[in-house]
Design a protein around this motif. Structure first.
Motif, PDB file in Angstrom:
ATOM      1  N   LYS A 299      -7.319  19.020 -15.461  1.00 19.94           N
ATOM      2  CA  LYS A 299      -6.941  17.787 -14.754  1.00 19.94           C
ATOM      3  C   LYS A 299      -7.849  17.509 -13.559  1.00 19.94           C
ATOM      4  N   GLU A 300      -8.796  18.412 -13.315  1.00 12.13           N
ATOM      5  CA  GLU A 300      -9.694  18.340 -12.163  1.00 12.13           C
ATOM      6  C   GLU A 300      -8.902  18.219 -10.861  1.00 12.13           C
ATOM      7  N   ALA A 301      -7.889  19.062 -10.742  1.00 14.69           N
ATOM      8  CA  ALA A 301      -7.029  19.079  -9.551  1.00 14.69           C
ATOM      9  C   ALA A 301      -7.579  20.065  -8.529  1.00 14.69           C
ATOM     10  N   TYR A 302      -8.850  19.909  -8.214  1.00 18.38           N
ATOM     11  CA  TYR A 302      -9.472  20.762  -7.216  1.00 18.38           C
ATOM     12  C   TYR A 302     -10.457  19.921  -6.405  1.00 18.38           C
ATOM     13  N   LEU A 303     -10.706  20.377  -5.195  1.00 19.96           N
ATOM     14  CA  LEU A 303     -11.651  19.712  -4.311  1.00 19.96           C
ATOM     15  C   LEU A 303     -12.973  20.459  -4.338  1.00 19.96           C
ATOM     16  N   ILE A 304     -14.060  19.723  -4.239  1.00 22.19           N
ATOM     17  CA  ILE A 304     -15.380  20.331  -4.203  1.00 22.19           C
ATOM     18  C   ILE A 304     -15.996  20.032  -2.840  1.00 22.19           C
ATOM     19  N   LEU A 305     -16.490  21.066  -2.202  1.00 23.55           N
ATOM     20  CA  LEU A 305     -17.168  20.930  -0.919  1.00 23.55           C
ATOM     21  C   LEU A 305     -18.535  21.579  -1.042  1.00 23.55           C
ATOM     22  N   GLU A 306     -19.578  20.799  -0.792  1.00 21.95           N
ATOM     23  CA  GLU A 306     -20.939  21.318  -0.832  1.00 21.95           C
ATOM     24  C   GLU A 306     -21.537  21.223   0.550  1.00 21.95           C
ATOM     25  N   GLY A 307     -22.220  22.271   0.959  1.00 19.47           N
ATOM     26  CA  GLY A 307     -22.865  22.226   2.255  1.00 19.47           C
ATOM     27  C   GLY A 307     -23.553  23.522   2.603  1.00 19.47           C
ATOM     28  N   VAL A 308     -24.192  23.480   3.760  1.00 14.80           N
ATOM     29  CA  VAL A 308     -24.925  24.626   4.282  1.00 14.80           C
ATOM     30  C   VAL A 308     -24.002  25.426   5.194  1.00 14.80           C
ATOM     31  N   CYS A 309     -24.001  26.722   5.033  1.00 10.74           N
ATOM     32  CA  CYS A 309     -23.221  27.597   5.904  1.00 10.74           C
ATOM     33  C   CYS A 309     -23.958  27.722   7.241  1.00 10.74           C
ATOM     34  N   LEU A 310     -23.337  27.211   8.303  1.00 10.81           N
ATOM     35  CA  LEU A 310     -23.956  27.254   9.624  1.00 10.81           C
ATOM     36  C   LEU A 310     -23.566  28.489  10.415  1.00 10.81           C
ATOM     37  N   LYS A 311     -22.321  28.914  10.245  1.00 15.96           N
ATOM     38  CA  LYS A 311     -21.838  30.039  11.038  1.00 15.96           C
ATOM     39  C   LYS A 311     -20.797  30.809  10.249  1.00 15.96           C
ATOM     40  N   ARG A 312     -20.802  32.111  10.447  1.00 21.43           N
ATOM     41  CA  ARG A 312     -19.811  32.992   9.816  1.00 21.43           C
ATOM     42  C   ARG A 312     -19.394  34.003  10.859  1.00 21.43           C
ATOM     43  N   GLU A 313     -18.138  33.935  11.277  1.00 22.79           N
ATOM     44  CA  GLU A 313     -17.630  34.848  12.298  1.00 22.79           C
ATOM     45  C   GLU A 313     -16.522  35.701  11.702  1.00 22.79           C
ATOM     46  N   LYS A 314     -16.724  36.991  11.722  1.00 23.42           N
ATOM     47  CA  LYS A 314     -15.671  37.892  11.231  1.00 23.42           C
ATOM     48  C   LYS A 314     -14.704  38.163  12.364  1.00 23.42           C
ATOM     49  N   SER A 315     -13.425  38.028  12.075  1.00 21.48           N
ATOM     50  CA  SER A 315     -12.387  38.339  13.057  1.00 21.48           C
ATOM     51  C   SER A 315     -12.149  39.845  13.024  1.00 21.48           C
ATOM     52  N   PRO A 316     -12.161  40.512  14.177  1.00 22.20           N
ATOM     53  CA  PRO A 316     -12.115  41.982  14.179  1.00 22.20           C
ATOM     54  C   PRO A 316     -10.802  42.583  13.689  1.00 22.20           C
ATOM     55  N   LEU A 317      -9.684  41.977  13.984  1.00 21.99           N
ATOM     56  CA  LEU A 317      -8.410  42.608  13.634  1.00 21.99           C
ATOM     57  C   LEU A 317      -7.696  41.946  12.463  1.00 21.99           C
ATOM     58  N   THR A 318      -8.314  40.978  11.843  1.00 21.95           N
ATOM     59  CA  THR A 318      -7.686  40.304  10.711  1.00 21.95           C
ATOM     60  C   THR A 318      -8.516  40.518   9.455  1.00 21.95           C
ATOM     61  N   ARG A 319      -7.998  40.062   8.355  1.00 19.91           N
ATOM     62  CA  ARG A 319      -8.706  40.173   7.087  1.00 19.91           C
ATOM     63  C   ARG A 319      -9.406  38.866   6.729  1.00 19.91           C
ATOM     64  N   SER A 320      -9.735  38.079   7.732  1.00 22.25           N
ATOM     65  CA  SER A 320     -10.355  36.792   7.458  1.00 22.25           C
ATOM     66  C   SER A 320     -11.613  36.599   8.285  1.00 22.25           C
ATOM     67  N   GLN A 321     -12.366  35.595   7.917  1.00 22.78           N
ATOM     68  CA  GLN A 321     -13.552  35.220   8.651  1.00 22.78           C
ATOM     69  C   GLN A 321     -13.575  33.705   8.804  1.00 22.78           C
ATOM     70  N   LYS A 322     -14.136  33.231   9.887  1.00 20.48           N
ATOM     71  CA  LYS A 322     -14.251  31.801  10.139  1.00 20.48           C
ATOM     72  C   LYS A 322     -15.588  31.322   9.604  1.00 20.48           C
ATOM     73  N   ILE A 323     -15.542  30.226   8.865  1.00 17.81           N
ATOM     74  CA  ILE A 323     -16.732  29.670   8.239  1.00 17.81           C
ATOM     75  C   ILE A 323     -16.952  28.261   8.773  1.00 17.81           C
ATOM     76  N   LEU A 324     -18.197  27.913   9.057  1.00 16.25           N
ATOM     77  CA  LEU A 324     -18.566  26.561   9.461  1.00 16.25           C
ATOM     78  C   LEU A 324     -19.572  26.046   8.445  1.00 16.25           C
TER      79      LEU A 324
END
Length: 145
Positions: A59-84
């Motif tokens: 059904k194409e029930a998904y979003l597509i995002l294309e772009g350049v990764c500008l920043k990647r910050e790993k959070s020290p105490l969580t299991r996630s990272q911030k992406i720009l």
């Protein structure tokens, strides 16, 4: 069907088949009804998950995002990272992904998100982790820039 989504479907199918096959064989040889029941339930859950994802892809029930990764910050105490990410139109998006998601700064990517997941412009707050289905690096675009 995009390659990352096909890969995700194949992985769900392979894990389900592996668990059912070996779980049932071992359970039958050991006469373990609990393991047999759990293996079959796991197989049913994998089938349901496969069908739901397949239906969303068809059904194409998904979003597509294309772009350049500008920043990647790993959070020290969580299991996630911030992406720009910056798109070709100049919009910037911030979101969180799991730390296991390997992205390189300066590379061009295409992300596939479930429609329930949402993205915010950098002016907005950082949303919760969007529902990432898959991603791929677009090497032909990276080579041109």
């Amino acid at each position: 069907m995009p390659k990352p989504l096909f890969t995700r479907l194949a992985a769900i199918c392979a894990v389900g088949l592996f668990c059912v096959l070996f779980g049932c064989v071992y359970a039958l040889t050991q006469k373990d009804t609990i393991l047999l029941t759990m293996s079959l339930l796991l197989g049913v859950c994998c089938i349901i998950r496969f069908l739901l994802l397949y239906h969303a892809i068809q059904k194409e029930a998904y979003l597509i995002l294309e772009g350049v990764c500008l920043k990647r910050e790993k959070s020290p105490l969580t299991r996630s990272q911030k992406i720009l990410i910056r798109t070709a139109e100049g919009k910037e998006y911030r979101f969180r992904l799991e730390k296991q998601t390997r992205l390189l700064v300066g590379h061009y990517y295409r992300f596939y998100f479930k429609k329930e997941g949402y993205l915010e412009n950098t002016a907005g707050d950082l949303p919760s982790t969007p529902a990432l289905i898959g991603y791929e690096e677009l090497t032909e675009v990276s080579a041109e820039e």
